[in-house]
Design a protein around this motif. Structure first.
Motif, PDB file in Angstrom:
ATOM      1  N   ALA A  23       0.825  -1.219   0.000  1.00 21.84           N
ATOM      2  CA  ALA A  23       0.000   0.000   0.000  1.00 21.84           C
ATOM      3  C   ALA A  23       0.860   1.270   0.000  1.00 21.84           C
ATOM      4  O   ALA A  23       0.500   2.274  -0.624  1.00 21.84           O
ATOM      5  N   GLY A  24       2.001   1.223   0.692  1.00 17.64           N
ATOM      6  CA  GLY A  24       2.860   2.411   0.776  1.00 17.64           C
ATOM      7  C   GLY A  24       3.482   2.748  -0.568  1.00 17.64           C
ATOM      8  O   GLY A  24       3.614   3.921  -0.937  1.00 17.64           O
ATOM      9  N   VAL A  25       3.873   1.719  -1.304  1.00 20.68           N
ATOM     10  CA  VAL A  25       4.471   1.930  -2.625  1.00 20.68           C
ATOM     11  C   VAL A  25       3.410   2.451  -3.594  1.00 20.68           C
ATOM     12  O   VAL A  25       3.637   3.403  -4.345  1.00 20.68           O
ATOM     13  N   ARG A  26       2.233   1.847  -3.545  1.00 19.44           N
ATOM     14  CA  ARG A  26       1.143   2.310  -4.433  1.00 19.44           C
ATOM     15  C   ARG A  26       0.862   3.788  -4.197  1.00 19.44           C
ATOM     16  O   ARG A  26       0.711   4.566  -5.119  1.00 19.44           O
ATOM     17  N   PRO A 107       2.720   5.974   5.406  1.00 13.94           N
ATOM     18  CA  PRO A 107       2.149   6.245   6.734  1.00 13.94           C
ATOM     19  C   PRO A 107       2.713   5.318   7.822  1.00 13.94           C
ATOM     20  O   PRO A 107       2.776   5.704   8.986  1.00 13.94           O
ATOM     21  N   LEU A 108       3.150   4.128   7.438  1.00  8.23           N
ATOM     22  CA  LEU A 108       3.701   3.216   8.452  1.00  8.23           C
ATOM     23  C   LEU A 108       5.097   3.665   8.887  1.00  8.23           C
ATOM     24  O   LEU A 108       5.527   3.378  10.002  1.00  8.23           O
ATOM     25  N   VAL A 109       5.780   4.370   8.015  1.00  6.04           N
ATOM     26  CA  VAL A 109       7.080   4.947   8.395  1.00  6.04           C
ATOM     27  C   VAL A 109       6.836   6.188   9.259  1.00  6.04           C
ATOM     28  O   VAL A 109       7.510   6.407  10.270  1.00  6.04           O
ATOM     29  N   LYS A 110       5.843   6.965   8.876  1.00  7.01           N
ATOM     30  CA  LYS A 110       5.472   8.153   9.671  1.00  7.01           C
ATOM     31  C   LYS A 110       5.160   7.749  11.110  1.00  7.01           C
ATOM     32  O   LYS A 110       5.499   8.440  12.061  1.00  7.01           O
ATOM     33  N   GLN A 172      13.235  -0.945  11.607  1.00  7.51           N
ATOM     34  CA  GLN A 172      12.977  -0.592  10.206  1.00  7.51           C
ATOM     35  C   GLN A 172      11.809  -1.462   9.736  1.00  7.51           C
ATOM     36  O   GLN A 172      11.639  -2.586  10.224  1.00  7.51           O
ATOM     37  N   THR A 173      11.029  -0.975   8.789  1.00  6.64           N
ATOM     38  CA  THR A 173       9.817  -1.709   8.386  1.00  6.64           C
ATOM     39  C   THR A 173      10.092  -2.966   7.569  1.00  6.64           C
ATOM     40  O   THR A 173       9.232  -3.836   7.467  1.00  6.64           O
ATOM     41  N   THR A 174      11.290  -3.052   6.977  1.00 10.70           N
ATOM     42  CA  THR A 174      11.512  -4.113   5.989  1.00 10.70           C
ATOM     43  C   THR A 174      12.533  -5.160   6.430  1.00 10.70           C
ATOM     44  O   THR A 174      13.184  -5.786   5.601  1.00 10.70           O
ATOM     45  N   CYS A 203       6.525  -4.069   8.823  1.00 14.12           N
ATOM     46  CA  CYS A 203       5.155  -3.788   8.376  1.00 14.12           C
ATOM     47  C   CYS A 203       4.442  -5.045   7.875  1.00 14.12           C
ATOM     48  O   CYS A 203       5.069  -6.077   7.623  1.00 14.12           O
ATOM     49  N   TYR A 204       3.139  -4.912   7.720  1.00 14.68           N
ATOM     50  CA  TYR A 204       2.303  -6.046   7.293  1.00 14.68           C
ATOM     51  C   TYR A 204       2.793  -6.624   5.965  1.00 14.68           C
ATOM     52  O   TYR A 204       2.809  -7.840   5.763  1.00 14.68           O
ATOM     53  N   ALA A 205       3.221  -5.741   5.054  1.00 15.77           N
ATOM     54  CA  ALA A 205       3.609  -6.199   3.714  1.00 15.77           C
ATOM     55  C   ALA A 205       4.881  -7.045   3.789  1.00 15.77           C
ATOM     56  O   ALA A 205       4.989  -8.096   3.149  1.00 15.77           O
ATOM     57  N   THR A 206       5.826  -6.584   4.600  1.00 15.88           N
ATOM     58  CA  THR A 206       7.074  -7.331   4.771  1.00 15.88           C
ATOM     59  C   THR A 206       6.777  -8.704   5.377  1.00 15.88           C
ATOM     60  O   THR A 206       7.253  -9.732   4.889  1.00 15.88           O
ATOM     61  N   GLY A 273       9.768  -8.154  -4.385  1.00 17.42           N
ATOM     62  CA  GLY A 273       9.769  -7.165  -3.313  1.00 17.42           C
ATOM     63  C   GLY A 273       8.573  -6.225  -3.419  1.00 17.42           C
ATOM     64  O   GLY A 273       7.893  -6.169  -4.453  1.00 17.42           O
ATOM     65  N   ALA A 274       8.348  -5.475  -2.343  1.00 13.36           N
ATOM     66  CA  ALA A 274       7.171  -4.599  -2.272  1.00 13.36           C
ATOM     67  C   ALA A 274       7.245  -3.438  -3.261  1.00 13.36           C
ATOM     68  O   ALA A 274       6.259  -2.744  -3.486  1.00 13.36           O
ATOM     69  N   SER A 275       8.424  -3.215  -3.851  1.00 16.89           N
ATOM     70  CA  SER A 275       8.529  -2.112  -4.816  1.00 16.89           C
ATOM     71  C   SER A 275       8.677  -2.617  -6.252  1.00 16.89           C
ATOM     72  O   SER A 275       8.996  -1.848  -7.153  1.00 16.89           O
TER      73      SER A 275
END
Ligand code: SF4
Length: 317
Positions: A23-26, A107-110, A172-174, A203-206, A273-275
């Protein structure tokens, strides 16, 4: 190797679900596209918007300029902060230079930035588990006057004495969920008797992509993770696959397959990967089809679709 399916020539592709965009990348990519649409080119982006060279090249062609330093930008230039976030120092600098800041920080980094500020204000010592030079960690560390960064188990032993009675561990999120668990255990052991707040920020995605790759790797001769070399989460996926017992490669696309890497393989696993954009996965599958892999199946469960709101100016607020 696993033969749960019916393979005509013994060759099969298994695709991990979920894989690719989070979601963050999108949100970050849509933000840049909206900025281009609304303001025209050039739109400036501090750092790569997300760590993927295909995306960076495609956006550059559309008139996006990626840069690390903002000192030469003209006043009122439209400047997007990448999904990894920035430190307040950079934000202040951009503000003083009269740049039009568009914040595409995930937002998850924020959320982690806010945690750092809040725990530091409460008197906690801040330990950030992550890669020292990664822009996300640099941005998080910049939120507070003092923090300690731990990259590995080894680093825990090198941590200095901490005066505060309370410690907050941010991540870190990843990161790899398994490695992070070990690091946190070691920190707790080293600072036994202190109050330690563990904020699991992976994060959830990781998490979801790592879980899927773990299952995938057990059923494959080799796993190919599609993603750029500087993508933290893609690198972690490769490591997770390897630890689960498969040969594992990180490739930017079909051209990155090392010579002879396909030799002797029957079941090939794919994740991304997420990106990583879906087109790179499709191209890799087409390449494998030509090389004799035709049967395709998926493994894992679709994740709940999460959508982050765009920055207010683009969200019609
Ligand atoms: S990987 Fe996680 S933290 Fe990073 S952009 Fe995606 S959702 Fe946000």
């Amino acid at each position: 190797m696993w033969d749960g399916g019916l393979m005509k020539n013994g060759k099969k592709i298994i695709i991990a679900v979920p894989h690719g965009f989070c979601a963050g990348v999108r949100r970050a990519l849509e933000t840049v596209e909206k900025a281009l649409e609304l303001y025209g080119k050039p739109v400036y982006v501090r750092h790569e918007i997300v760590h993927n060279e295909y995306i960076v090249d495609a956006l550059s062609e559309k008139g996006v300029v990626f840069l690390e330093h903002i000192s030469r930008l003209p006043k009122k230039a439209h400047l997007v902060f990448s999904a990894h976030g920035v430190s307040p120092e950079i934000e202040d600098d951009a503000g003083k230079r009269g740049l039009d800041i568009i914040d595409a920080t995930c937002p998850l980094v924020k959320k982690i930035h806010l945690q750092a500020v809040s725990y530091s204000a409460k008197g906690y010592a801040i330990i950030i588990i992550g890669h020292r030079k990664h822009p996300e960690v640099v941005g998080t560390a910049g939120q507070v006057d003092e923090s300690l960064i731990v990259e590995s188990l080894k680093d825990v032993g090198k941590l200095p004495e901490i005066a505060q009675k309370r410690i907050a561990c941010l991540t870190q999120t990843t990161l790899s969920a398994d490695d992070t668990r070990d690091i946190i255990c070691a920190i707790k052991k080293k600072f036994r008797g202190r109050k330690i707040a563990v904020l699991n920020d992976i994060c959830y995605a990781t998490q979801n992509r790592q879980n899927a790759v773990k299952t995938l790797a057990r059923k494959c001769d080799a796993v190919f993770i599609i993603g750029s070399e500087n993508s933290s989460n893609a690198n972690r996926l490769r490591e997770v696959a390897e630890k689960a017992g498969a040969k594992a490669f990180l490739i930017s696309g079909e051209k990155g397959v090392p010579p002879n890497a396909l030799k002797g393989l029957n079941v090939i696993g794919i994740s991304a990967g997420a990106s990583t954009p879906e087109i790179l996965i499709s191209k890799f599958i087409t390449f494998l089809n030509k090389m004799g892999w035709h049967d395709i199946e998926t493994i894992g469960t679709e994740e709940k679709k999460i959508v982050f709101k765009l920055p207010a100016r683009f969200a019609g607020e």
